[in-house]
Design a protein around this motif. Sequence first.
Motif, short mmCIF file in Angstrom:
data_model
loop_
_atom_site.label_atom_id
_atom_site.label_comp_id
_atom_site.label_asym_id
_atom_site.label_seq_id
_atom_site.Cartn_x
_atom_site.Cartn_y
_atom_site.Cartn_z
N UNK A 129 0.82 -1.21 0.00
CA UNK A 129 0.00 0.00 0.00
C UNK A 129 0.86 1.26 0.00
N UNK A 130 2.00 1.22 0.70
CA UNK A 130 2.87 2.40 0.74
C UNK A 130 3.47 2.67 -0.63
N UNK A 131 3.88 1.59 -1.32
CA UNK A 131 4.44 1.75 -2.67
C UNK A 131 3.40 2.29 -3.63
N UNK A 132 2.16 1.83 -3.52
CA UNK A 132 1.10 2.31 -4.40
C UNK A 132 0.82 3.78 -4.16
N UNK A 133 0.87 4.21 -2.90
CA UNK A 133 0.66 5.63 -2.60
C UNK A 133 1.75 6.47 -3.23
N UNK A 134 3.01 5.99 -3.16
CA UNK A 134 4.11 6.72 -3.78
C UNK A 134 3.92 6.83 -5.28
N UNK A 135 3.45 5.78 -5.90
CA UNK A 135 3.25 5.80 -7.35
C UNK A 135 2.14 6.77 -7.74
N UNK A 136 1.08 6.83 -6.95
CA UNK A 136 -0.01 7.75 -7.26
C UNK A 136 0.41 9.20 -7.08
N UNK B 96 3.42 10.25 -7.48
CA UNK B 96 4.30 10.55 -8.62
C UNK B 96 3.47 10.87 -9.87
N UNK B 97 2.33 10.21 -10.04
CA UNK B 97 1.48 10.49 -11.20
C UNK B 97 0.89 11.89 -11.12
N UNK B 98 0.50 12.31 -9.91
CA UNK B 98 -0.03 13.66 -9.73
C UNK B 98 1.05 14.70 -10.02
N UNK B 99 2.27 14.42 -9.51
CA UNK B 99 3.38 15.35 -9.75
C UNK B 99 3.74 15.42 -11.23
N UNK B 100 3.45 14.33 -11.96
CA UNK B 100 3.76 14.30 -13.39
C UNK B 100 2.70 15.01 -14.22
N UNK B 101 1.61 15.48 -13.56
CA UNK B 101 0.62 16.26 -14.29
C UNK B 101 -0.74 15.63 -14.44
N UNK C 275 -4.56 14.45 -13.53
CA UNK C 275 -5.63 15.11 -12.79
C UNK C 275 -5.71 14.51 -11.38
N UNK C 276 -5.51 15.31 -10.33
CA UNK C 276 -5.54 14.78 -8.96
C UNK C 276 -6.86 14.11 -8.61
N UNK C 277 -8.00 14.65 -9.16
CA UNK C 277 -9.29 14.05 -8.83
C UNK C 277 -9.42 12.64 -9.42
N UNK C 278 -8.88 12.43 -10.63
CA UNK C 278 -8.93 11.12 -11.25
C UNK C 278 -8.08 10.13 -10.46
N UNK C 279 -6.87 10.56 -10.07
CA UNK C 279 -5.99 9.68 -9.31
C UNK C 279 -6.60 9.38 -7.94
N UNK C 280 -7.21 10.40 -7.31
CA UNK C 280 -7.82 10.20 -6.00
C UNK C 280 -9.00 9.23 -6.09
N UNK C 281 -9.79 9.34 -7.17
CA UNK C 281 -10.91 8.43 -7.35
C UNK C 281 -10.42 6.98 -7.49
N UNK C 282 -9.32 6.80 -8.22
CA UNK C 282 -8.74 5.46 -8.37
C UNK C 282 -8.25 4.95 -7.02
#
Length: 584
Positions: free
Chosen positions: A233-240, A242-247, A249-256
């Motif tokens: 779970x910690x690794x998945x949080x880091x990956x998400x 990183x996706x937000x930092x890469x640009x 949409x935070x809402x899409x990533x948060x929904x996932x």
Amino acid sequence: MKMTQLTFRDLLDWAVAHEEGTDTVRAIRYIPARLGMLDHDIATLPADMRFFETSVAGQGYALVSRARNMKSNGRRADSRIRSALRRFLQSKSLLPRPTPAHRQRYTQLMALIEAEEGVPGSGALWNTGRHRSLTILRARANCAPEALNQTEIDRIGREISAEDRKSLRKTVAVVNELKGVSNTLPAIREFLPETDLMPPAGSARARRIDWDGLPAPFRASFEALADACLADSEDLADRMLARIEAGEDPEVVAAEADIRALQEGREVGKPTAARNGYRQAVTWLVRAWEDSGRDTRDLEDVRELFTLETVKAAISQQLKRSDAGADLKAGLDSTTLKTRLTRLITLARHGFEDAGLTAVITLLKTKHYDAPRTKRKASKSCAVIMEVDRIAGKLRQCPELASVWANAPTRITETAQRALDDAVRSEKAAREVTALRLFAGAAAYALQMSRPLRTTCLRHTRIASSGEVHANLLRTSPNERLLTFRFAPWEIKNTAWVNVDVVGADAEILRAWLDQGRPRLIELQGLDPDNIYLFPGGALPSQDEGDPVVLPRGSYSPSAFLELWRDASEELGEHETPHRMRHV
């Protein structure tokens, strides 16, 4: 005109007509019962040496006999059947007639070797007993030793069981080594084959793929894919993040992330074992890729293998290979195909995160494995028999087998003690080691029959601690008749500690092994006196990334432990692996 397949019914009729011995006829009649079949099923069993050696010999002694020495009695019955079957096939011109001169040549060679044997350190050319390695060739070869060639070795290998094939491999190595002493012992030259021999062809299993020989970029892509599957779970949080930092949409990533949070967690307890499983599944695809005519040196990314064409080809090859292999389970009787596809589904879902690819492989699994198995289960004539049902069938056929298994530790111990007494009187260290290994088998049965354990847990049971590695055996007083073993969650695929209590006669057997047998075996085999394992050996246990501690060297290897268990089972006349004994 096509020749009709001869069966054991034909052999039985021939044996009666030719007035074979009463014991031989009885042994042939008992074959169906030994295999858990009905008497009239004898007409369905092929009368050939390979079937006898791989499917009959060594099986089901306890189902037809109440002999005290089940092992010796069963082997005599097998010997009678083997000899009768050989004469029967020779009478039908399906086996060559015996040539006494060939057998005599092996006897002469064995006598020559035996004359040069001695105890270790005596300066003799060979250790005592080396000549016995040639027994299998004397019994089965159709030519003299000097005429041996690869065709004859492969023929013998095809007609014997996997266990005997191991002995044949050792024998081939001995024959090849004889050339090295031809100058010291010139008389041996006349018995030597012209060329070196190769070990017999082994199993029908697929050829091995050299993983390290595959392109580095391809292997790196697999490691990245496996890392994604094993992420917590910690690794998945880091990956998400990183996706937000890469640009993204935070809402899409948060929904996932919310969807993932609602799903059941999938923490992997044994990441090293899981990674090895993923690698085996990918190697399975690599083999199909290569068999399609493509070059594995061109592989750059593991995703190249995840195509409908490649996965379907791998499935087809697996089923054909399993169904055709005489030493393999039929494709739908084995769980190999299910395991391979399940791991590919995991890689697609959690590694590639590709829902479409996951759905495709899941449908292939349903079509080629799940649905056919369901149909077979619905048809009583060809139902898939679960292991527990097979064992229950044996108990229905022979209720006395329950008593054999319930009293297995005591029975094996009694045999081991007689063998140990004889070995001590004869002052033969090798025989004493053999008897002590049988004693160890009795101790393994005593623990396993008290509470079923995974084979790995049984093999790695520890009686003392070592650094951070805890002992499984809890301390007790010398006169205590109860022994308690405690296993941690990481050892047993559980979420809580588990206690195993051994009482009564089983506890007495284990204490005798701990106090007398085990120390003597360590002494005779030159093992570390501080060995912490209940069953001391010289192997290093495999380690998993998820294990909190590293087990030290000194256990039995998996193959050596199964051999020890099989030797003990022979005294019962019925063999089930430690894993299957959990169903008992």
